[in-house]
Design an enzyme around this catalytic site. Structure first.
Site, PDB file in Angstrom:
ATOM      1  N   TYR A 166      66.329  62.594  53.997  1.00 12.08           N
ATOM      2  CA  TYR A 166      65.980  61.347  53.321  1.00 12.08           C
ATOM      3  C   TYR A 166      65.259  61.632  51.999  1.00 12.08           C
ATOM      4  O   TYR A 166      65.549  61.015  50.965  1.00 12.08           O
ATOM      5  CB  TYR A 166      65.095  60.536  54.264  1.00 12.08           C
ATOM      6  CG  TYR A 166      64.677  59.171  53.788  1.00 12.08           C
ATOM      7  CD1 TYR A 166      65.599  58.126  53.689  1.00 12.08           C
ATOM      8  CD2 TYR A 166      63.339  58.898  53.495  1.00 12.08           C
ATOM      9  CE1 TYR A 166      65.199  56.863  53.293  1.00 12.08           C
ATOM     10  CE2 TYR A 166      62.931  57.634  53.106  1.00 12.08           C
ATOM     11  CZ  TYR A 166      63.868  56.615  53.006  1.00 12.08           C
ATOM     12  OH  TYR A 166      63.465  55.368  52.616  1.00 12.08           O
ATOM     13  N   LYS A 170      66.418  60.560  48.256  1.00 11.95           N
ATOM     14  CA  LYS A 170      65.585  59.639  47.506  1.00 11.95           C
ATOM     15  C   LYS A 170      65.079  60.226  46.191  1.00 11.95           C
ATOM     16  O   LYS A 170      64.850  59.486  45.229  1.00 11.95           O
ATOM     17  CB  LYS A 170      64.409  59.176  48.369  1.00 11.95           C
ATOM     18  CG  LYS A 170      64.817  58.182  49.448  1.00 11.95           C
ATOM     19  CD  LYS A 170      65.566  56.994  48.864  1.00 11.95           C
ATOM     20  CE  LYS A 170      65.711  55.841  49.828  1.00 11.95           C
ATOM     21  NZ  LYS A 170      66.506  54.730  49.246  1.00 11.95           N
TER      22      LYS A 170
END
Length: 306
Positions: A166, A170
């Site tokens: 993640y 991001k």
């Protein structure tokens, strides 16, 4: 202060069936925008799919007197994204705003993380931002107008246990933003990033009831709408949560010239380490990679002038 309006603007919001995306879509609609509510309707880990959530938000917008259409495409699917863009153009003939919000989680400690875990998260967050932006880009260029928001995370900016996949995705969208702010400037295409802290289905089982109540998704939205208004900034990372807002930046110290040739050794770098890492010399945030290079060369030039 005059009211910020989006009359006659067409906005696509991905992952808008709930949480942050729904809040963004509803507030844009309240302020006059026509909305494409995109949501695959999958579970938090990306499995499954249903158009019910997107259709429900369309009904909410219509109840407000607004205009909206639902789209159930996966943002990681080229053909699905093309349909979303084509449907938008067929309905309203332009795309002014794109908020890339869709996301999933596959949290695991790094040793337990599978290749599938990183592939799926990168597909939805990074590829799923790239594809809609890329599909809308030439339309915005032809209009000489576009406002884009990508959704980053504190995990990408600073790290968080169990979220290597993640975090990579991001921070990836920030890297994309940093280039698109330069490429879009001549056509009045502005792109920014929001770093939200909010109570959504992505966070509902890791926060207390008191925190969830304070971190309503709609408390992030006013900041996001300032990133897509006509006089929006560009290349900004806006942190937002619980009604508080701040700006995040990647910064660099002035640094120091160590040496070249035989004078440049591992030990020579170690001897200058305190100067290299002196935060009191931190430069203003660079606007491009070229400015980063200029900072390095400035250290070399300063040493040569002595």
């Amino acid at each position: 202060m005059s009211e910020i309006r989006f009359d006659d603007r067409v906005a696509i919001v991905t992952g808008a069936g709930g949480g942050l995306g729904r809040a963004h879509a509803l507030e844009l609609a309240r302020r006059g925008a026509k909305i494409v509510v995109n949501d695959l309707g999958g579970s938090r880990d990306g499995s499954g799919g249903s158009s019910d959530a997107a259709q429900a938000v369309v009904k909410e917008i219509e109840a407000l007197g607004g205009q909206a259409i639902a789209n159930g495409s996966s943002v990681s699917d080229v053909d699905g994204v093309k349909r979303m863009i084509d449907d938008t153009m067929a309905k309203w003939g332009r795309i002014d705003i794109l908020i890339a919000n869709a996301g999933i989680l596959r949290d695991r400690s790094f040793s337990k993380m599978s290749v599938e875990d990183i592939d799926l998260v990168l597909a939805v967050h990074l590829r799923g931002s790239f594809l809609p932006i890329h599909a809308a880009w030439d339309i915005m260029k032809a209009q000489n107008y576009g406002r884009i928001v990508v959704t980053t995370s504190s995990t990408g900016l600073y790290g968080n246990f169990g979220q290597a996949n993640y975090g990579a995705a991001k921070l990836g969208v920030v890297g994309m933003m940093n280039t698109l702010k330069i490429e879009g400037a001549k056509n009045d295409i502005k792109i920014n990033a929001v770093c939200p802290i909010a109570a959504t289905r992505m966070t509902e089982d890791i926060m207390s009831e008191q925190m969830l109540d304070a971190l309503k998704p709609e408390y992030v939205t006013p900041g996001v709408l300032n990133l897509v208004k006509e006089d929006a900034p560009t290349g900004m990372i806006l942190s937002a949560g619980a009604g508080a807002f701040s700006m995040a930046r990647i910064v660099e110290t002035a640094g120091v010239f160590v040496g070249q040739g035989e004078a440049l050794t591992v030990e020579a770098v170690a001897a200058k380490w305190d100067q290299i890492t002196d935060v009191n010399t931190t430069r203003p945030a660079f606007k491009s990679g070229g400015e980063h290079g200029q900072n390095i060369f400035a250290s070399v030039a300063a040493a040569a002038a002595k």
